[in-house]
Motif scaffolding. Structure first.
Motif, short mmCIF file in Angstrom:
data_model
loop_
_atom_site.label_atom_id
_atom_site.label_comp_id
_atom_site.label_asym_id
_atom_site.label_seq_id
_atom_site.Cartn_x
_atom_site.Cartn_y
_atom_site.Cartn_z
N TYR A 1 0.85 -1.19 0.00
CA TYR A 1 0.00 0.00 0.00
C TYR A 1 0.89 1.24 0.00
CZ TYR A 1 0.96 0.15 5.07
OH TYR A 1 1.58 0.20 6.29
N GLU A 2 0.32 2.38 -0.36
CA GLU A 2 1.09 3.62 -0.49
C GLU A 2 0.67 4.70 0.50
OE1 GLU A 2 1.18 5.09 -4.46
OE2 GLU A 2 1.63 3.16 -5.36
N SER A 3 -0.57 4.69 0.94
CA SER A 3 -1.07 5.78 1.78
C SER A 3 -0.40 5.80 3.14
CB SER A 3 -2.59 5.67 1.94
OG SER A 3 -2.93 4.39 2.42
N LEU A 4 -0.33 7.00 3.71
CA LEU A 4 0.33 7.21 5.00
C LEU A 4 -0.71 7.25 6.11
CD1 LEU A 4 2.80 10.05 3.94
CD2 LEU A 4 3.29 7.60 4.14
N THR A 5 -0.53 6.41 7.10
CA THR A 5 -1.44 6.39 8.24
C THR A 5 -0.72 5.76 9.42
OG1 THR A 5 -3.67 5.79 8.98
CG2 THR A 5 -2.47 4.17 7.69
N GLY A 6 -1.26 5.98 10.63
CA GLY A 6 -0.65 5.42 11.83
C GLY A 6 -0.38 6.50 12.86
N THR A 7 0.18 6.10 13.98
CA THR A 7 0.51 7.02 15.08
C THR A 7 2.02 7.12 15.19
OG1 THR A 7 -1.53 6.39 16.24
CG2 THR A 7 0.20 7.46 17.54
N GLU A 8 2.52 8.35 15.18
CA GLU A 8 3.94 8.55 14.89
C GLU A 8 4.91 7.91 15.87
OE1 GLU A 8 5.12 12.91 15.61
OE2 GLU A 8 3.00 13.01 15.09
N GLU A 9 4.56 7.77 17.14
CA GLU A 9 5.48 7.13 18.09
C GLU A 9 5.72 5.66 17.78
OE1 GLU A 9 3.74 10.66 20.18
OE2 GLU A 9 2.95 9.05 18.91
N TYR A 10 4.88 5.08 16.93
CA TYR A 10 4.95 3.64 16.64
C TYR A 10 5.16 3.36 15.15
CZ TYR A 10 2.80 4.12 21.19
OH TYR A 10 2.54 4.50 22.49
N ALA B 1 6.25 10.51 5.97
CA ALA B 1 5.18 11.30 6.58
C ALA B 1 5.67 12.63 7.13
CB ALA B 1 4.52 10.49 7.69
N PHE B 2 6.90 12.66 7.71
CA PHE B 2 7.32 13.84 8.45
C PHE B 2 8.65 14.47 7.99
CE2 PHE B 2 4.79 11.31 11.54
CZ PHE B 2 3.73 12.21 11.67
N ILE B 3 9.44 13.75 7.22
CA ILE B 3 10.75 14.27 6.84
C ILE B 3 10.79 14.70 5.38
CG2 ILE B 3 13.23 13.83 6.79
CD1 ILE B 3 11.95 13.83 9.60
N ASP B 4 10.31 13.85 4.47
CA ASP B 4 10.33 14.16 3.04
C ASP B 4 9.09 13.60 2.37
OD1 ASP B 4 10.85 14.64 0.40
OD2 ASP B 4 12.84 13.74 0.37
N ARG B 5 8.08 14.44 2.21
CA ARG B 5 6.80 14.01 1.63
C ARG B 5 6.93 13.62 0.16
NH1 ARG B 5 2.23 13.34 4.92
NH2 ARG B 5 0.97 13.88 3.09
N ASN B 6 8.02 14.01 -0.47
CA ASN B 6 8.21 13.71 -1.89
C ASN B 6 8.77 12.32 -2.14
OD1 ASN B 6 7.32 16.28 -2.81
ND2 ASN B 6 9.31 17.15 -2.24
N LEU B 7 9.15 11.64 -1.07
CA LEU B 7 9.67 10.29 -1.24
C LEU B 7 8.59 9.35 -1.75
CD1 LEU B 7 11.85 9.72 1.96
CD2 LEU B 7 12.66 9.87 -0.39
N GLY B 8 8.96 8.48 -2.63
CA GLY B 8 8.03 7.47 -3.10
C GLY B 8 8.13 6.21 -2.26
N GLY B 9 7.64 5.15 -2.80
CA GLY B 9 7.77 3.88 -2.11
C GLY B 9 6.45 3.31 -1.65
N LYS B 10 6.44 2.00 -1.49
CA LYS B 10 5.26 1.30 -1.01
C LYS B 10 5.59 0.59 0.29
CE LYS B 10 3.34 0.65 -5.64
NZ LYS B 10 2.82 -0.33 -6.65
N PHE B 11 4.54 0.27 1.03
CA PHE B 11 4.70 -0.33 2.35
C PHE B 11 3.98 -1.66 2.41
CE2 PHE B 11 4.36 4.32 2.63
CZ PHE B 11 5.68 4.61 2.95
N THR B 12 4.43 -2.50 3.34
CA THR B 12 3.86 -3.84 3.50
C THR B 12 3.47 -4.07 4.95
OG1 THR B 12 5.97 -4.91 4.02
CG2 THR B 12 5.43 -4.64 1.68
N SER B 13 3.11 -5.30 5.27
CA SER B 13 2.75 -5.64 6.64
C SER B 13 3.93 -5.51 7.60
CB SER B 13 2.21 -7.08 6.69
OG SER B 13 3.16 -7.99 6.19
#
Length: 346
Positions: free
Chosen positions: A173-182, A191-203
């Motif tokens: 998935y690509e969307s950004l979600t979650g709680t930042e301490e975790y 999410a917080f350093i470079d919003r222009n970065l690409g990439g996908k995320f997994t489990s």
């Protein structure tokens, strides 16, 4: 909306606005009861019409999930008067892991029995989610609720599926979600350093969040904390989680932008017994790796199952005259048992 009167109701449920047991970005949660049976339920009420639309995502997810370690959605009814949709959910009498840590006896983290149950219950929940193609995407102490059995055992249940996503087809998935301490370092960076970065995320992101959650449950506080706190100095927070060694389980910064000190062992003041610490350190290290060596869900569930099967023994250490809890393998011989104790403590 929906909170102006002290007593609110739907066709079958009633609750008082003073009985709020939780709150989130889109809703408040109250302890309510069924009108006829008096059985308690958690009543989730959207803050506004827009919030109600946001909660539809969680509703869709929960209606398709059924597992003893996932909070159940029983019904959706309209609030009398406002017409606001109300979500009737399983009531967990002990609150969340976060609220459990607020109890005085858990000031320095949870004790053995709860930690072992937490390991096992969340392993079971995540294994089920994986089997149906879901990632949770916001695992944290506040999103793990606690129910109590008749014999006083705590059962841990994943809740709040508003950020969950079905990824069975691609596994990404690509969307950004979650709680930042975790958050996993890769998610945090984007999410917080470079919003222009690409990439996908997994489990793998869920597994990092679980590692941070377990560390919080053991330590009694968030595992990574810059001097001013994670939300006041995000650059330092990113540096802290992205540069840690694979063996590190938590980190602290004692001065503004100062040296980050990492720790590889659970501190002695925590409530976890000496006999269980090594197992927990191994698990937390395995989950808190932001690279290819991070544990898989299968590895985690195997280790959680292994810890659950260990047999506890109380041992008196002659030198210090202190009682310590030791965990032995099932059917371990006396000779191996004594050698293991000597190897750990003598």
């Amino acid at each position: 909306m929906g909170d102006s009167r002290p007593i609110q109701s739907t066709r079958d449920y009633i609750y008082r606005t003073r009985d709020r047991i939780g709150q989130g970005a889109f809703s408040n949660v109250y302890r309510g009861v069924h009108r006829e049976s008096g059985v308690p339920y958690a009543i989730k009420v959207p803050r506004s019409c827009n919030s109600a639309q946001e909660l539809e995502r969680e509703t869709i997810a929960l209606t398709s999930l059924c597992h003893e370690n996932i909070v159940r959605l029983y019904d959706i009814q309209n609030e009398i008067g406002s017409g606001m949709p109300v979500f009737v959910m399983e009531f967990c009498s002990r609150g969340s892991v976060l609220s459990l840590l607020e109890d005085p006896e858990n000031h320095n983290g949870l004790h053995d029995r709860d930690i072992i149950a937490l390991l096992s219950d969340i392993a079971s929940a995540l294994k089920y989610l994986c089997s149906v193609g879901f990632v949770h995407r916001d695992i944290k102490p506040g999103n793990i609720l606690v129910s109590e059995t008749e014999v006083g055992r705590n059962i841990f249940k994943l809740s709040d599926f508003g950020s969950s996503k079905f990824i069975q087809e691609t596994g990404e998935y690509e969307s950004l979600t979650g709680t930042e301490e975790y958050l996993h370092p890769h998610l945090y960076e984007r999410a917080f350093i470079d919003r222009n970065l690409g990439g996908k995320f997994t489990s793998a992101a869920d597994l990092w969040s679980l590692g941070a959650t377990l560390a919080h449950a053991v330590l009694g506080e968030v595992p990574f904390r810059p001097f001013e706190g994670s939300r006041k100095n995000r650059n330092e927070m990113f540096k802290m989680i992205s540069r840690k060694h694979d063996q590190d389980i938590y980190g602290r910064q004692s001065t503004p932008n100062g040296k980050i000190v990492y720790y590889r062992e659970i501190p002695s003041h925590c409530n976890i017994s000496l006999g269980l610490r090594q197992h927990l350190e191994t698990i937390i290290r395995g989950l808190l790796r932001g690279n290819a060596s991070q544990w898989t869900l299968d590895t985690y569930t195997r280790e959680a199952d292994h810890v659950k099967k260990l047999t506890p023994h109380t041992v008196l250490l002659a030198e210090s005259l202190a009682f310590c809890q030791f965990y032995a393998e099932p059917y371990q011989t006396i000779d191996r048992f004594l050698k293991a104790i000597c190897g750990n403590w003598i």
